[in-house]
Design a protein around this motif. Structure first.
Motif, short mmCIF file in Angstrom:
data_model
loop_
_atom_site.label_atom_id
_atom_site.label_comp_id
_atom_site.label_asym_id
_atom_site.label_seq_id
_atom_site.Cartn_x
_atom_site.Cartn_y
_atom_site.Cartn_z
N ILE A 25 -17.04 24.50 -6.59
CA ILE A 25 -17.18 25.30 -5.37
C ILE A 25 -18.49 24.94 -4.69
O ILE A 25 -19.56 25.07 -5.28
CB ILE A 25 -17.13 26.81 -5.68
N ASN A 26 -18.41 24.49 -3.47
CA ASN A 26 -19.60 24.14 -2.70
C ASN A 26 -20.59 23.26 -3.46
O ASN A 26 -21.79 23.51 -3.48
CB ASN A 26 -20.33 25.41 -2.24
N GLY A 27 -20.09 22.26 -4.15
CA GLY A 27 -20.98 21.35 -4.86
C GLY A 27 -21.55 21.92 -6.14
O GLY A 27 -22.44 21.33 -6.73
N LEU A 28 -21.05 23.09 -6.57
CA LEU A 28 -21.50 23.69 -7.83
C LEU A 28 -20.51 23.33 -8.93
O LEU A 28 -19.31 23.54 -8.76
CB LEU A 28 -21.57 25.21 -7.73
N TYR A 29 -21.01 22.80 -10.02
CA TYR A 29 -20.14 22.45 -11.15
C TYR A 29 -20.58 23.28 -12.34
O TYR A 29 -21.65 23.04 -12.91
CB TYR A 29 -20.25 20.96 -11.45
N ASN A 30 -19.80 24.28 -12.68
CA ASN A 30 -20.15 25.20 -13.76
C ASN A 30 -19.44 24.77 -15.04
O ASN A 30 -18.22 24.63 -15.06
CB ASN A 30 -19.71 26.62 -13.34
N ILE A 31 -20.19 24.57 -16.10
CA ILE A 31 -19.57 24.02 -17.32
C ILE A 31 -18.50 24.96 -17.91
O ILE A 31 -17.61 24.49 -18.61
CB ILE A 31 -20.61 23.62 -18.41
N ILE A 32 -18.58 26.23 -17.59
CA ILE A 32 -17.53 27.16 -18.05
C ILE A 32 -16.18 26.75 -17.48
O ILE A 32 -15.14 26.82 -18.15
CB ILE A 32 -17.88 28.61 -17.63
N LYS A 50 -17.82 16.49 -19.14
CA LYS A 50 -16.86 16.48 -18.03
C LYS A 50 -17.51 17.03 -16.77
O LYS A 50 -17.33 16.49 -15.68
CB LYS A 50 -15.62 17.30 -18.38
N ALA A 51 -18.24 18.12 -16.92
CA ALA A 51 -18.93 18.71 -15.76
C ALA A 51 -19.98 17.73 -15.22
O ALA A 51 -20.16 17.60 -14.00
CB ALA A 51 -19.58 20.03 -16.15
N TRP A 52 -20.64 17.02 -16.14
CA TRP A 52 -21.62 16.01 -15.71
C TRP A 52 -20.93 14.90 -14.92
O TRP A 52 -21.41 14.49 -13.86
CB TRP A 52 -22.36 15.41 -16.90
N GLU A 53 -19.79 14.41 -15.42
CA GLU A 53 -19.10 13.31 -14.74
C GLU A 53 -18.69 13.73 -13.33
O GLU A 53 -18.81 12.95 -12.39
CB GLU A 53 -17.91 12.84 -15.56
N SER A 54 -18.22 14.97 -13.17
CA SER A 54 -17.87 15.45 -11.83
C SER A 54 -19.10 15.55 -10.93
O SER A 54 -19.07 15.14 -9.77
CB SER A 54 -17.21 16.82 -11.89
N SER A 55 -20.19 16.06 -11.46
CA SER A 55 -21.41 16.20 -10.65
C SER A 55 -21.93 14.83 -10.25
O SER A 55 -22.28 14.58 -9.10
CB SER A 55 -22.54 16.90 -11.42
#
Ligand code: NAG
Ligand code: NAG
Length: 279
Positions: A25-32, A50-55
Motif C-alpha cells: 500500500i502506497n509503497g509500504l511493504y509490511n512483512i506481516i 519476500k518483502a525485501w524482494e518486493s521493496s
C-alpha cells in the motif's frame, strides 16, 4: 463485438487495481503481509526476504515495515541489491531475534547481511535486534557471525538502531562510501570475546555520532582501507575503547583522516588507540 471491447476497456479503467499486489500500500511493504508470524517461534526469514524482494524491485521509493508489538525469529538472511527502487527505507519497529547457534544451517559471515544497496535508510526507532550471542560465546573456536553487516552500501543512513548480544561484531561497515550512523545503542556483556560494537573496513566518509556502545571488545574499530571517518558524541564503555586497526597484517593497511571528538570512555580498557600487529 465493439461494445464488448469497450466494456472490457471501461472495466479495466475503473478497476486499475484488479491485479494489484494487495500486500503493498502506497509503497509500504509490511512483512506481516508476506507471511511473517511474529510469534517469536516461527522462522520469519522467508517472509522477510519476500518483502525485501518486493521493496527492492519497486519503482520509486519503497518502505519495508517490520511492525511494532511483534517478535520475529530469524535465521540468517541476506538482503541483496542492486535495487530498482530509488530509495529504500527499512522501518524496524518490532523485535528481531536471531535463531540460536545450533539452528544455523552453516557458517554465515553475518546474521543479517545487506549488500549492494545504495540510498538505504534504516530507522530502528522502537525496534531492536538480539543476536542471541549467549548460544555462541562459550564456543571459543567457532567462527562466529556479526549481527548486521552493510557491504558495499553507498549513501547509507542508519538511525536509532538498538542491538544487543551479537555473537561477534554488532555492526560491520565494509566497502561503503558515505554513511551516517546516529543514535545507535549497542549492548553486550563486558566479558564476551570479539564482540566489537562497530567495525569499519575499507570505507570512506563515515560519520558515527551520538551513540552508546557497551561491549566486550572495541567500541569502534577502524581498519585497513578506511578514510574520513568521524566519531562524535559517543559514549564507550565497558569495552576496549575506540581503535584504529589492527593494522599490519592485511592487503590494505592505510587508515587516514580519522577524528574522534566529544566522546566519553567509561570503564574501558583503553581510550582512543592505534593497534598494530607485531612485526
Ligand atoms: C568530519 O569532520 C570534519 C571536521 O569537522 C568535517 O570537515 C568532515 O566533513 C567530517 N566528515 C564526515 C564524513 O563526517
Ligand atoms: C560525557 O560525560 C559528560 C559528563 O558526565 C556528559 O555531560 C556528556 O553528556 C557525556 N557525553 C556523552 C556523549 O555521553
Amino acid at each position: 463485438m465493439r461494445s464488448l471491447i469497450s466494456f472490457v476497456f471501461v472495466l479495466a479503467l475503473i478497476s486499475p487495481c484488479l491485479r494489484c499486489d494487495e500486500t503493498k500500500i502506497n509503497g509500504l511493504y509490511n512483512i506481516i503481509n508476506y507471511g511473517a508470524k511474529g510469534d517469536g517461534k516461527s522462522d520469519d526469514a522467508q517472509a522477510f526476504l519476500k518483502a525485501w524482494e518486493s521493496s527492492c524491485g519497486a519503482k520509486g521509493m519503497a518502505t519495508l515495515v517490520i511492525p511494532a508489538n511483534y517478535q520475529f525469529l530469524l535465521s540468517p538472511l541476506m538482503l541483496k541489491g542492486p535495487c530498482l527502487a530509488s530509495t529504500i527505507q527499512i522501518q524496524l519497529q518490532g523485535k528481531l531475534v536471531a535463531a540460536e547457534k545450533n539452528a544455523w544451517p552453516s557458517y554465515k559471515y553475518a546474521w543479517i547481511l545487506i549488500s549492494n544497496v545504495n540510498g538505504l535508510t534504516v530507522d530502528g526507532t522502537g525496534g531492536s535486534l538480539d543476536g542471541f550471542g549467549s548460544s555462541w560465546w562459550s564456543c571459543t573456536n567457532c567462527q562466529r557471525p556479526s549481527a548486521i553487516t552493510f557491504n558495499s552500501c553507498n549513501g547509507l543512513t542508519v538511525n536509532y538502531l538498538n542491538i544487543i548480544n551479537s555473537p561477534k561484531a554488532h555492526i560491520n561497515i565494509n566497502n561503503c562510501v558515505g554513511a551516517t550512523f546516529s543514535g545507535i545503542t549497542i549492548q553486550s556483556p563486558a566479558d564476551t570475546h570479539n564482540t566489537d560494537g562497530i567495525d569499519v573496513y575499507a570505507s570512506k566518509n563515515i560519520w558515527i555520532k551520538d551513540s552508546t556502545i557497551a561491549c566486550g571488545d572495541d567500541c569502534i574499530a577502524i581498519s585497513g582501507g578506511s578514510s574520513y571517518v568521524n566519531v562524535t558524541g559517543c559514549a564507550c564503555g565497558p569495552g576496549h575503547g575506540i581503535s584504529v586497526g589492527s593494522l599490519g597484517n592485511g592487503k590494505s593497511n592505510t587508515v587516514e583522516q580519522v577524528q574522534v571528538r566529544n566522546c566519553n570512555f567509561t570503564n574501558t580498557q583503553n581510550g582512543a588507540r592505534i593497534k598494530t600487529y607485531a612485526v
